[in-house]
Every structure is written in C-alpha cells, then in structure tokens.
Design a protein around this motif. Sequence first.
Motif, mmCIF file in Angstrom:
data_model
loop_
_atom_site.group_PDB
_atom_site.id
_atom_site.type_symbol
_atom_site.label_atom_id
_atom_site.label_comp_id
_atom_site.label_asym_id
_atom_site.label_seq_id
_atom_site.Cartn_x
_atom_site.Cartn_y
_atom_site.Cartn_z
ATOM 1 N N ARG A 231 -2.582 34.831 -2.556
ATOM 2 C CA ARG A 231 -1.997 33.783 -1.713
ATOM 3 C C ARG A 231 -1.757 32.505 -2.508
ATOM 4 O O ARG A 231 -0.716 31.850 -2.368
ATOM 5 N N ARG A 232 -2.728 32.146 -3.345
ATOM 6 C CA ARG A 232 -2.555 30.922 -4.125
ATOM 7 C C ARG A 232 -1.372 31.038 -5.076
ATOM 8 O O ARG A 232 -0.608 30.080 -5.259
ATOM 9 N N THR A 234 1.240 32.983 -4.636
ATOM 10 C CA THR A 234 2.467 33.018 -3.838
ATOM 11 C C THR A 234 2.872 31.620 -3.396
ATOM 12 O O THR A 234 4.055 31.259 -3.435
ATOM 13 N N VAL A 235 1.912 30.830 -2.974
ATOM 14 C CA VAL A 235 2.222 29.466 -2.532
ATOM 15 C C VAL A 235 2.614 28.591 -3.718
ATOM 16 O O VAL A 235 3.490 27.718 -3.600
ATOM 17 N N PRO A 238 6.561 30.352 -4.884
ATOM 18 C CA PRO A 238 7.150 31.199 -3.840
ATOM 19 C C PRO A 238 8.413 31.886 -4.331
ATOM 20 O O PRO A 238 9.129 31.354 -5.182
ATOM 21 N N SER A 244 6.973 26.568 0.092
ATOM 22 C CA SER A 244 5.593 27.040 -0.012
ATOM 23 C C SER A 244 4.916 27.233 1.347
ATOM 24 O O SER A 244 4.231 28.244 1.544
ATOM 25 N N PRO A 245 5.053 26.308 2.322
ATOM 26 C CA PRO A 245 4.406 26.548 3.621
ATOM 27 C C PRO A 245 4.891 27.814 4.308
ATOM 28 O O PRO A 245 4.100 28.571 4.880
ATOM 29 N N GLY A 248 3.489 30.845 2.499
ATOM 30 C CA GLY A 248 2.091 31.046 2.865
ATOM 31 C C GLY A 248 1.926 31.663 4.239
ATOM 32 O O GLY A 248 1.063 32.524 4.445
#
Length: 299
Positions: A231-232, A234-235, A238, A244-245, A248
């Motif tokens: 997740r980190r 990917t954010v 992206p 990014s939001p 996530g």
Amino acid sequence: MRHRSRNTVSAVLVALACLFAPCGVLAGWAAYGLADTGRYVATMAPLAGDPAVREAVADAVRDGVLAEVAAGSPADTGAVPPLGTVGPFVHDAARSFTRTEAFRAGWEAGNRAAHDAVLRALRGHGGPATVDLAAVTTPVKRQLVQEHVPLAERIPVRHTAVTVLPAREVGRLRRGYQLLDVAAFWLPLAAVAFAVTGIAVAARRRVALTAAGLGTAAGGALLALAVLLGRRLTVAAPPGTIPSPAAGAVYDALTATLRTAAWCLVALGLTVSLATWLTSRLRRPRTTTPPQTGGPTGP
C-alpha cells in the motif's frame, strides 16, 4: 539417531507448510477474488461513493472535456477557448455527476466491461483486451434519460474499442495467470499435507504442532506486512495519473479480503500453539515429595 532423522524430516515438512500457507492464501485471493468478475465488481462498487475516487473521476472528466474543447478550437482564426474560465464550471458539473445514480451505473458497467475484457484476453489465444465504450455509456444514458436530464437523449452511444491491456503484455500475463490458477489450488493442499505429515513423523509431536502453529502465525504476519508495504508503495507511486488518495482507496478495497485472511492465519497459528502449550501443562504429572519421617528413632 532414528529420532534425530525423524525430527529433521518433520522440521523440513513443517517449514514448507508454514511457507506454503501464506503463499496459498495470496494465490487464492488473486485467483478466486481478483479473477472473478462478480466479486471484483462487488468489491469496486462501494468506491463509487468514495470522495477520493469521485474527485479523481471529476478531475479526469474535466481534463478530457477541456482537451476536447482545445482540440476543437478553430486553428485558422487562432481562437483559444477560455479554458481557465470554463474549467471550474466543467469540474463542478463533473463533481455533481459523480453523486448521481447514473455515475454508479456507469462505474459498475465500466469495471465489469474492463474486467471481462482482461479475462477474455488472459483465457484466450492472443490479441489485446479491449472495451466497447457503448457498454459503458448505454447504462449512463439510460439513467440520465430516466432522470429527465436535458439533452440526455442526444448523448451519442458509439461502439469504440478502447484498449485496456496491450497485446504485447497479454502473453506474459497469461502465463502468470495460468500458473496462479494452478498454485491457488495446490499450494493450500500442499501446506495441509506437509503440516500433517510433519507432525505425524515427529518424535515429539506436541513440539512439532507448536512449531507449525507459530510458523503459520509468522507467515500470516509477514503476509500482512507485505500488504502494508504494498500500500505504501502504491500510494507513493500510483499507476498512471491516478492521484494517491484514490489509488489508496482502490488498493484498500481490493486487498481487504487478503488482509483478513492474513490475520486469520495469525489467529489460527497462535490458537493452535496456545492450545498445545496449555494441554501440555495440564497433562504434566505433578511431582510429589515423599513424606518426611519424624525425629530420629532411639537405639
């Protein structure tokens, strides 16, 4: 020597079982969760109400409309549309649209069409994965017409093929998909078989069972940590132009089942280990001290 050989074989089998367990969970999540259109669409459907996703869609619609306006300006007169003035109005209109049922219908239809196209390409024999835009715009137009939106009936429904997976990537992904499909079935079975065999051949089965439980819990914890690190990453970076939001939010929705399965492995392993330790404590025989005799006897 015989006991040492049995314990060595048991340790190897238990270690393989603890390694295969999280890998099997990961393969099963990808093969039976992400690769199932119904589950995928059901997972993505709630994101139509996520503020970050709605804002990302509104930004994309605004950019697309402004690009069309800029491309449609008369080149011979040098007229330039007032994009700085039009942009906020277009963005507000797109943002309002993301709160309607028509947007939810289009979001679901788009995800279903894209997922079906990718699966057809991965399970077929070549060619890119394409989506017919008519399958996406039709339910949106129908919903807008039912809501009596002005000019909704004039929305064009064009059969335009949009590539969502290029042909050059289909072959490589198809091999990975086939391997994943096999692994999702055999890895969990192998993990159970190795664990049972390793415990059965151990000279001290209670110790082997405790080790299997702790190893399973450790594997589940590592899987949960991998999901968090994913997740980190990917954010932080992206894919494409997705903010990014929104990236996530999509990542959290897709990996919710995987996170739950990882913590279930942790809970299962710790429960088995704790139960084994408690039963060993309860069954341990109590040592009794011999009764002390009285004082020294006389001659």
